[in-house]
Structure formats: structure tokens, C-alpha cells
Design a protein around this motif. Structure first.
Motif, short mmCIF file in Angstrom:
data_model
loop_
_atom_site.label_atom_id
_atom_site.label_comp_id
_atom_site.label_asym_id
_atom_site.label_seq_id
_atom_site.Cartn_x
_atom_site.Cartn_y
_atom_site.Cartn_z
N PRO A 36 -38.22 81.78 -12.75
CA PRO A 36 -39.53 81.45 -12.19
C PRO A 36 -39.43 80.59 -10.94
N ASP A 37 -40.41 80.75 -10.04
CA ASP A 37 -40.43 79.97 -8.81
C ASP A 37 -40.52 78.47 -9.10
N ASP A 38 -41.25 78.10 -10.16
CA ASP A 38 -41.39 76.67 -10.48
C ASP A 38 -40.03 76.03 -10.76
N LEU A 39 -39.16 76.75 -11.47
CA LEU A 39 -37.83 76.20 -11.75
C LEU A 39 -37.04 76.08 -10.46
N GLU A 40 -37.10 77.10 -9.62
CA GLU A 40 -36.42 77.04 -8.32
C GLU A 40 -36.86 75.81 -7.53
N GLU A 41 -38.17 75.58 -7.49
CA GLU A 41 -38.70 74.46 -6.71
C GLU A 41 -38.30 73.11 -7.30
N LEU A 42 -38.36 73.01 -8.63
CA LEU A 42 -38.03 71.72 -9.27
C LEU A 42 -36.55 71.40 -9.16
N LEU A 43 -35.67 72.40 -9.31
CA LEU A 43 -34.24 72.15 -9.15
C LEU A 43 -33.94 71.72 -7.71
N PRO B 20 -39.21 63.50 -17.21
CA PRO B 20 -40.27 64.03 -18.07
C PRO B 20 -41.28 64.82 -17.25
N GLY B 21 -42.11 65.57 -17.92
CA GLY B 21 -43.16 66.28 -17.21
C GLY B 21 -42.69 67.60 -16.63
N PRO B 22 -43.02 67.87 -15.35
CA PRO B 22 -42.79 69.20 -14.77
C PRO B 22 -41.34 69.66 -14.82
N PHE B 23 -40.38 68.76 -14.66
CA PHE B 23 -38.98 69.18 -14.63
C PHE B 23 -38.57 69.78 -15.98
N VAL B 24 -38.87 69.08 -17.06
CA VAL B 24 -38.52 69.59 -18.38
C VAL B 24 -39.30 70.87 -18.68
N THR B 25 -40.58 70.88 -18.30
CA THR B 25 -41.41 72.07 -18.52
C THR B 25 -40.81 73.28 -17.80
N ALA B 26 -40.35 73.07 -16.57
CA ALA B 26 -39.78 74.18 -15.79
C ALA B 26 -38.47 74.67 -16.41
N HIS C 263 -38.40 82.51 -20.11
CA HIS C 263 -38.51 83.69 -19.25
C HIS C 263 -37.29 84.60 -19.42
N LEU C 264 -36.12 84.02 -19.42
CA LEU C 264 -34.91 84.84 -19.57
C LEU C 264 -34.87 85.48 -20.96
N GLY C 265 -35.38 84.79 -21.97
CA GLY C 265 -35.45 85.37 -23.30
C GLY C 265 -36.38 86.55 -23.38
N ARG C 266 -37.53 86.46 -22.66
CA ARG C 266 -38.48 87.58 -22.68
C ARG C 266 -37.96 88.77 -21.90
#
Length: 246
Positions: free
Chosen positions: A205-212, A227-233, A240-243
């Protein structure tokens, strides 16, 4: 018959003469002992096995959690063998990274930071994506230039001038992000300008790319807190990879 003692982490300072440096190191160990008494052995944090602070010695021994390390399971491997992780392993890595971030957040809640995170410092106690810290790292140790292991050292650890708890918290975010990126892609990240994950064929997901990418910013003030967005991402990336594979 008594049980065999398990593996442990040991830190000792021998005080041959009292000077500011020796007193500071002894005080750091005393603080770590108090911290282990308060939070040790719970929620992935190490458990105190023994320790003392005396006139000629200060020492702390913490019980190492049983299990394989992050490095044992996810690497990184030698550059000649490096390649991006497969989907299943990448999903597991992101779940463990999220769990490690949760454990670090519990340490941060005490006002302390690890600042010495490496793939050897994170232990996987069993299946299910859990994580535990092998030790408290540099918690309670005053910041100094070139502190912590060189592997994944963040820019602020190479110099003084940035102080306060928030710097240490965001140092942990940077080290964890660098470990995650390196193992996902097979390449260590360039702080401030890491190649996009999609350049390695990773569908995330783009959110993970942006947070990393944000966590790898050279300026700790621009990094996300754990905590918060980083862990969520991280968790969303694992889900996502599981789905994708179903």
C-alpha cells in the motif's frame, strides 16, 4: 534437580576510581535495574535476572527471551545473496515489525528509548507475528556521538546537538524502518531518498511506502512516532500481502 539457566544479556561496569564518567555509567545501570523492576518481563520487554550497584561495580543481567532472532528469520543476508522477500515472508516480516514497534512504544511510555535496535535485538518468541526485545539497549544511557551499533545508526546518533526524549523515540523509528526496508528489498535504504518499494517488485500500500520513507528522513523531527499511523501501516501492509495470495 534445578532447571538450567537460559541465555542472558549482561552489562557490567568496574569502578576503579570514581570520576564523572564512571559515576554516569553506574547511574545508567542503576536506572536500568529500576526500569526492569518496573516493566521487565511483560509485553515483550526483557526480564531482570540479577543486578547490583556497589562501590566498585555496577552490573545488570536480563533474561534473554527464548526464540529465534529477526536476523535468523528475515536477515538481512549477505549482499551477494540479497533479493526482495517473497510475499509470504514479507507479510510475516511486516507483522513482526509492527509487534516490535508496539514493544518499543511501551518502552517509550516510560520516557526511555532503545537506540541500539538491530536484527539481533528483536526476538521472535513463537508463531503468530509476536516480538520481544533482547535487552533495553541504551535506555537510561546519556546520548553521545557514534552511540549504538553502526548497523542502522541514524544521523543524530553520529553527533550531539539534538536532545530530548523525542529524539530517542524517533531514533528507534528510524532504525526499525531501516531494518524493515533492508530485509524487504535486500538493499539497505538511503536515508532521505530510499528507492520506492515498487522498484523491487513489491506490491504494498502507498501508506506503508510513505510512512517508511518518512521514518527514514534524516531529520528526526520529520519522522513519524511509532504508535499510530506507522504501526497501522505496517499491519495494513501485512494484511494486504495476505489477501493478495488468497
Amino acid at each position: 534437580m534445578s532447571a538450567r539457566p537460559g541465555p542472558a544479556w549482561f552489562r557490567q561496569v568496574l569502578i576503579r576510581r570514581h570520576d564523572p564518567q564512571a559515576d554516569e555509567q553506574a547511574a545508567a545501570i542503576e536506572t536500568q535495574l529500576r526500569l526492569l523492576d518496573r516493566i521487565g518481563g511483560r509485553n515483550g520487554l526483557p526480564r531482570k535476572a540479577a543486578g547490583r550497584v556497589g562501590p566498585g561495580e555496577a552490573a545488570v543481567v536480563s533474561a534473554r527471551p527464548a526464540g529465534r532472532t529477526w536476523r535468523d528469520v528475515f536477515g538481512p543476508v549477505a549482499p551477494a545473496r540479497a533479493r526482495p522477500l517473497d510475499r509470504v515472508t514479507a507479510a510475516a516480516l511486516l507483522a513482526v515489525a509492527a509487534a516490535a514497534a508496539d514493544v518499543l512504544t511501551r518502552l517509550h511510555d516510560t520516557g526511555h528509548s532503545h537506540r541500539a535496535l538491530t536484527p539481533d535485538a528483536v526476538v521472535l518468541p513463537g508463531p503468530g507475528g509476536g516480538a520481544a526485545l533482547r535487552d533495553l539497549g541504551l535506555a537510561a544511557v546519556a546520548r553521545q556521538p557514534d552511540e549504538g551499533p553502526a548497523e542502522y545508526r541514524s544521523p543524530e546518533q553520529e553527533r550531539l546537538g539534538l536532545h530530548g526524549a523525542e529524539v530517542g523515540f524517533r531514533t528507534d523509528a528510524c532504525r526499525l524502518a531501516a531494518m524493515t526496508y533492508h530485509c524487504l528489498t535486500g538493499r539497505p535504504p538511503a536515508l532521505g531518498s530510499p528507492l520506492p518499494l515498487r522498484a523491487f517488485g513489491l506490491d504494498l500500500p502507498d501508506d506503508l511506502e510513505e510512512l517508511l520513507s518518512a521514518a527514514l528522513d534524516p531529520d528526526p523531527g520529520r519522522r513519524p512516532a511509532l504508535p499510530g499511523p506507522f504501526v497501522t501501516a505496517l499491519r495494513a501492509g501485512s494484511d494486504h500481502l495476505g489477501r493478495v495470495g488468497r
